[in-house]
Design a protein around this motif. Structure first.
Motif, PDB file in Angstrom:
ATOM      1  N   PHE A 138      23.411  61.523  26.483  1.00 39.58           N
ATOM      2  CA  PHE A 138      22.076  60.971  26.269  1.00 39.58           C
ATOM      3  C   PHE A 138      21.030  62.044  25.982  1.00 39.58           C
ATOM      4  N   SER A 139      21.442  63.210  25.503  1.00 38.68           N
ATOM      5  CA  SER A 139      20.492  64.253  25.137  1.00 38.68           C
ATOM      6  C   SER A 139      19.782  63.857  23.843  1.00 38.68           C
ATOM      7  N   THR A 140      18.593  64.411  23.621  1.00 39.45           N
ATOM      8  CA  THR A 140      17.841  64.094  22.400  1.00 39.45           C
ATOM      9  C   THR A 140      18.617  64.452  21.132  1.00 39.45           C
ATOM     10  N   PRO A 141      19.258  65.634  21.044  1.00 43.34           N
ATOM     11  CA  PRO A 141      20.043  65.933  19.837  1.00 43.34           C
ATOM     12  C   PRO A 141      21.185  64.952  19.617  1.00 43.34           C
ATOM     13  N   ARG A 142      21.872  64.535  20.696  1.00 43.40           N
ATOM     14  CA  ARG A 142      22.983  63.611  20.558  1.00 43.40           C
ATOM     15  C   ARG A 142      22.487  62.249  20.066  1.00 43.40           C
ATOM     16  N   LEU A 143      21.391  61.771  20.643  1.00 40.43           N
ATOM     17  CA  LEU A 143      20.854  60.476  20.234  1.00 40.43           C
ATOM     18  C   LEU A 143      20.319  60.528  18.803  1.00 40.43           C
ATOM     19  N   TYR A 144      19.693  61.644  18.453  1.00 42.89           N
ATOM     20  CA  TYR A 144      19.175  61.788  17.088  1.00 42.89           C
ATOM     21  C   TYR A 144      20.317  61.811  16.070  1.00 42.89           C
ATOM     22  N   ALA A 145      21.410  62.495  16.407  1.00 48.44           N
ATOM     23  CA  ALA A 145      22.544  62.599  15.493  1.00 48.44           C
ATOM     24  C   ALA A 145      23.180  61.244  15.216  1.00 48.44           C
ATOM     25  N   ASN A 146      23.110  60.321  16.197  1.00 52.05           N
ATOM     26  CA  ASN A 146      23.748  59.016  16.048  1.00 52.05           C
ATOM     27  C   ASN A 146      22.773  57.904  15.678  1.00 52.05           C
ATOM     28  N   GLN A 147      21.559  58.295  15.316  1.00 52.97           N
ATOM     29  CA  GLN A 147      20.543  57.292  15.008  1.00 52.97           C
ATOM     30  C   GLN A 147      20.957  56.418  13.822  1.00 52.97           C
ATOM     31  N   GLY A 148      21.591  57.009  12.825  1.00 56.53           N
ATOM     32  CA  GLY A 148      22.018  56.250  11.654  1.00 56.53           C
ATOM     33  C   GLY A 148      23.026  55.168  12.006  1.00 56.53           C
ATOM     34  N   LEU A 149      23.908  55.448  12.960  1.00 59.88           N
ATOM     35  CA  LEU A 149      24.891  54.450  13.389  1.00 59.88           C
ATOM     36  C   LEU A 149      24.204  53.243  14.010  1.00 59.88           C
TER      37      LEU A 149
END
Length: 464
Positions: A138-149
């Protein structure tokens, strides 16, 4: 000197120490009494008083006995808290005295209490899992990376609603939200879809999830009577997406993350997000003026020809206020549960016994008229220009918990909830089925680990 006399002399120091200890304990108990509460029936205590909705019953009793109350559930001392000040004292000041969440027979069935970050006691294993949640899940980079999904899944939801719109068919908001929540999480975690919107494709999975939440939250005789609890324990055995990351961590260091712990980390609460979407839409249908104000904000800020994105959330203060108000009035779970460990404790001049169960009644706090003016009125305006948030620091609004054990999935859940509600309002107008008026929309709850609507919300989408 005979043998008996010698024995007595030898035992005198021990007898004196025991006397001092008992006397000290007695003085402590005399200086602080148990919190007030209803008189318990022998053996079964106050169990029969709880009814089908214990959070509501205990809220009513707290009006008689006060914000800290003692009830006896079988053999268990239970302290019920319905005050943000006392909740803060327990979760912050005395956090180390309450290191455990209460576990039930259902959560112990597959040793979930030994492998899940939600139920493990605070310690090295719990700390490792919390770190993985924070840095990998649930880190910001992880959530940002999966935003398109997640955006892809929202488009699928909107396409399904558009089909219903064309056919003039009502949408089961809770079921549609559940399919979306399951796929939003499965895409983030595994890069695959788990469910579909066509009839029957998701019903079995949805029912499994809802039954699990009811089972984990439901009372069990073994939870209230110690000997029965021992007798009823079950002794069954134990890249781009998150699964690959967790597999790498596990393969590199089994001591940091076992496969069993990994399975429990991935059991994310899709029902919480789906239930929250349904409650928000329920209140919007019951309060047309709130719906209109939210529509105006979202359509003005996002634009008629654009789609809602997660980056828009911070620009939509009324949307945030609506979500907070829904959390106040319809918290995802009715209670925060802790278990007292170690020595006896004194809070607000009341004696808290060792091993007592602590129930913080979030539902009652959210409806307390001494905290919230007009508590039974849905008024998002109360949160405009307010610094109260849901991050666990403002104890009058703690839908995800507070202290060290706050839910680690809050960042993902908040994104999913805000963008889903905003998308539903942005793309469609909503009407109740013919013959139903806003004031007739049902608000009854179905008790469990999470609070679901007893009667599903169905609404007909139309194009604006």
């Amino acid at each position: 000197m005979d043998l008996i006399a010698c024995s007595v002399l030898l035992l005198l120091p021990f007898i004196w120490a025991c006397f001092r200890l008992l006397n000290s304990s007695s003085r402590h108990r005399r200086s602080a009494k148990l919190p007030p509460g209803p008189y318990p029936i022998p053996i079964i205590g106050n169990i029969l008083q709880l009814g089908q909705n214990p959070h509501q019953t205990l809220a009513k009793l707290s009006k008689t006995y006060g914000p800290i109350m003692h009830v006896k559930l079988g053999s268990r001392d239970t302290i019920v808290v319905s005050s943000p000040e006392i909740a803060k004292e327990i979760l912050q000041k005395h956090d180390q005295a309450f290191p455990l969440r209460m576990t039930t027979a259902a959560t112990r069935a597959l040793d979930r209490h030994m492998t899940s970050v939600a139920f493990l006691p605070v310690g090295r294993q719990w700390g490792n899992l919390r770190k993985i949640c924070k840095e990998q899940m649930f880190s910001t980079p992880r959530l940002y990376a999966n935003q398109g999904l997640r955006q892809e899944q929202l488009q699928r939801l909107l396409q399904y609603i558009q089909e219903c719109c064309v056919k003039g068919r009502a949408v089961d908001i809770g079921q549609a939200a559940m399919v979306t929540a399951i796929n939003l999480m499965s895409k983030t975690l595994f890069s695959v879809d788990f469910a579909g919107y066509d009839a029957g494709s998701c019903e079995e999975l949805e029912e499994i999830i809802r039954r699990l939440m009811r089972a984990w939250g439901a009372p069990n005789l073994g939870d209230y009577f110690g000997l029965l609890g021992v007798a009823t324990r079950n002794s069954q055995g134990r890249k781009t997406d998150l699964l690959e990351v967790l597999l790498e961590i596990s393969d590199a260091n089994q001591a940091e993350l076992t496969r069993e712990e990994m399975k429990h980390l991935l059991l994310v609460r899709a029902d919480t997000t789906a239930g929250a979407v349904e409650w928000v839409m329920t209140e919007l249908m019951r309060n047309p003026q709130v719906m209109l104000k939210l529509k105006t904000e979202v359509r003005t800020i996002v634009g008629a020809n654009n789609q809602v994105e997660e980056s828009d959330i911070s620009k939509l203060p009324y949307l945030q206020a609506v979500i907070k108000e829904a959390f106040r009035y319809h918290p995802p779970g009715p209670f925060l549960m802790r278990r007292k460990d170690g020595d006896d404790l004194e809070i607000k001049n009341y004696f808290i016994p060792k091993y007592a169960v602590i129930l913080i009644n979030i539902w009652a706090i959210g409806r307390d008229p001494s905290i919230w003016p007009n508590p039974h009125s849905f008024e998002p305006e109360r949160f405009l220009n307010s610094e109260v948030d849901t991050k666990g620091h403002d104890f009058e609004l703690i839908p995800f918990g507070g202290g060290r054990r706050i839910c680690p999935g809050v960042p993902l859940a908040q994104r999913m909830l805000h963008v889903t509600v905003a998308s539903l309002v942005h793309n469609f107008d909503w009407e109740l089925e013919p013959g139903n008026a806003p004031e007739d929309v049902d608000l009854n709850e179905k008790f469990g680990l999470s609070l679901q609507k007893a009667v599903p919300l169905k609404a007909v989408p139309t194009k604006p």
